[in-house]
Scaffold this active site. Structure first.
Site: not given
Length: 555
Positions: A56, A75, A102, A107
């Site tokens: 995206e 992302h 972890h 984003h």
């Protein structure tokens, strides 16, 4: 060693996806997913369970020597870009020698600078984290730019630039912890590469190597540092102590105008089961009521009473915390000890602590909150009749704890004498309170037990009244001082349920002009509102403000 993952699932952006560019020296675990235009530099390690999807928002850049640990998600939104160190636009830029630990979520649009450390389960969204920053566990960084070299403590919620600018600098012990975690993952990278090479792994399998477990405990985090950006370490320690003792936690707010009348309004109820949840709720209250006073209070659910009230924000900003608060070693008991803290507040259960009564501590707190100065005077029995008071050592303290210490020093220096507490208005240059806190026969009894009958015509008092009174000698002295100063008196009352919200009801001004009449009206109010909180109010009719608020009856 680049390892390709399975094909990406079809999405609206699948048709135009670019191929990931992975350096030959990088290690990408087969159980990770890399989709789209992702640039991965030399010696990068991508651990199993990671998801790096540049479908995206695109492209992504991951600098050399960076390690991306198990479960990390990277992302990006379709809209929004950051400028990388090469002056090109990216959806996500991760610099060189960075460590995403972890379950971290990056984003885009997002920027993580060189040598940065993003702790376990922390989130960076629409934000920039400067080079050399260390973000600890479970933190949220959103819509801000964190300056280089800053330390973000565990559980912090950084959502406005003012919070980001106030963050502390990274300390050597923080870098040691980050390097420890990074070192482990670099060893993992070497191990993964060795496992894929038969010449490297065969000798190791043939050797009998005894494993051992280290008993060394790594200091994960600075215990004395702020664990919340908006709240001081002292407030966090208080929250932790209250929860450990089984108390409930609440918060109240009030604007500057209503602060003078004590008309506090409750924030959203806090049902937190953990320190992190409680801190998040408190920070939400601070954010919703910036520019106002906000106070934290603890509630004993069994006794249905407050065990702590402390201001954690003032209109000019958050109260600066100190490390003077020390949680008691055991549960609070009936002795009702007073504990001072760096915010100039304390908590008491209505009895005494040391040489200063809880009621005197309440008066000190009210005076400091009103911006008044505090002083003390002493006089022996002979000069008491002529009113020839002498000043004790000046008190320059600004917190309740320091004032209490100064009072106790004055009491120690003048045992067997009268000592009185003075409240001073520095602007008007006049006294707003005179309260005797010690008599020659010992400390003044607190007025937290309104049922006790105390004679107002005590031999030690310079003025006598004709009748006995339910009020303590200290309250009688306050009434006398208020009337003598030309002030008005008023009474307010509230039941136990509304006491939590500060919804006091007034009985109106007391029109009495003599001490005896005023005491009679006050006693009538105590009888009328038995089982409720009742407080005495002193009002300056010229300045139209309160000069005294003191609780004279409790349920």
């Amino acid at each position: 060693m680049a390892v390709r993952s399975t094909a990406a699932p079809p999405t609206p952006w699948s048709r135009s996806l670019a191929e990931a560019q992975i350096h030959e020296s990088a290690f990408v675990h087969p159980f990770s997913n890399i989709i789209g235009d992702v640039h991965i530099g030399a010696n990068v390690i991508i651990a199993p369970g990671t998801s790096i999807r540049a479908d995206e928002g695109t492209p992504f850049h991951i600098g050399e020597n960076t390690n991306i640990q198990d479960g990390v998600v990277i992302h990006g939104l379709e809209q929004g870009r950051v400028v990388g160190d090469d002056n090109k636009e990216y959806s996500v830029w991760v610099g060189s020698s960075a460590s995403l630990t972890h379950m971290a979520l990056i984003h885009g649009p997002a920027y993580v600078g060189d040598n940065s450390f993003i702790g376990f389960r922390s989130t960076v969204f629409n934000a920039k984290v400067g080079a050399g920053c260390i973000v600890m566990m479970h933190a949220l960084i959103k819509d801000v730019e964190v300056p280089p070299g800053k330390y973000v403590p565990s559980g912090a919620i950084i959502t406005n630039q003012k919070q980001a600018d106030r963050l502390p600098d990274v300390q050597p012990q923080d870098r040691d912890f980050a390097h420890h975690v990074i070192g482990i993952n670099q060893a993992l990278r070497a191990g993964y590469l060795c496992a894929a090479d038969s010449k490297c792994i065969a000798p190791l399998r043939n050797d009998q190597v005894k494993s051992y477990t280290s008993t060394t405990v790594i200091g994960l985090e600075r215990s004395s540092e702020v664990a919340s950006n908006s709240l001081g370490a002292e407030t966090i320690e208080q929250v932790r102590y209250l929860l450990e003792q089984g108390y409930k936690i609440g918060s109240e707010h009030v604007d500057q105008r209503r602060f003078r009348t004590g008309s506090w309004t409750s924030c959203q109820p806090i049902e937190a089961r953990s320190v992190g949840d409680a801190l998040a709720a408190l920070e939400a209250c601070l954010a919703d009521h910036s520019g106002e006073y906000v106070r934290l209070f603890g509630i004993d659910p069994k006794g249905k009473r407050r065990v702590l009230e402390t201001i954690i924000q003032r209109p000019d900003g958050v109260v600066a915390g100190s490390t003077s608060f020390k949680a008691p070693a055991s549960n609070t008991n009936g002795n009702g000890s007073y504990h001072s803290n760096g915010n100039g507040n304390g908590y008491s259960n209505g009895a005494t602590s040391g040489k200063v009564s809880a009621e005197t501590v309440d008066q000190i707190r009210q005076l400091l909150a009103g911006g008044y100065k505090i002083g003390t005077e002493h006089v022996d029995e002979r000069r008491f009749r002529t009113g020839s008071w002498n000043s004790c050592k000046p008190i320059e303290a600004t917190s309740a704890g320091e004032v209490v210490a100064a009072l106790e020093e004055c009491i120690d220096s003048h045992q067997g004498e009268y000592i009185r507490l003075i409240g001073i208005d520095p602007k008007a240059k006049r006294r707003v309170l005179e309260s005797i806190i010690q008599r020659p026969n010992g400390q003044v009894a607190p007025s937290s037990s309104p049922r006790t009958v105390v004679s107002a015509s005590s031999a030690s008092s310079g003025t006598a009244t004709a009748t006995a009174t339910r009020l303590s000698t200290e309250v009688v002295d306050q009434v006398r001082q208020i009337l003598g100063g030309g002030y008005k008196l008023s009474i307010e009352h509230v039941d136990q349920r509304r006491f939590r919200t500060g919804s006091w009801s007034s009985t109106g001004a007391i029109s009495a002009t003599s001490e005896r009449e005023a005491i009679a009206v006050i006693e009538a109010s105590l009888s009328e509102f038995a089982g409720e909180y009742v407080r005495l109010i002193g009002i300056d009719p010229k300045a139209k403000r309160r000069v005294l608020e003191t609780i004279i009856q409790r349920p």
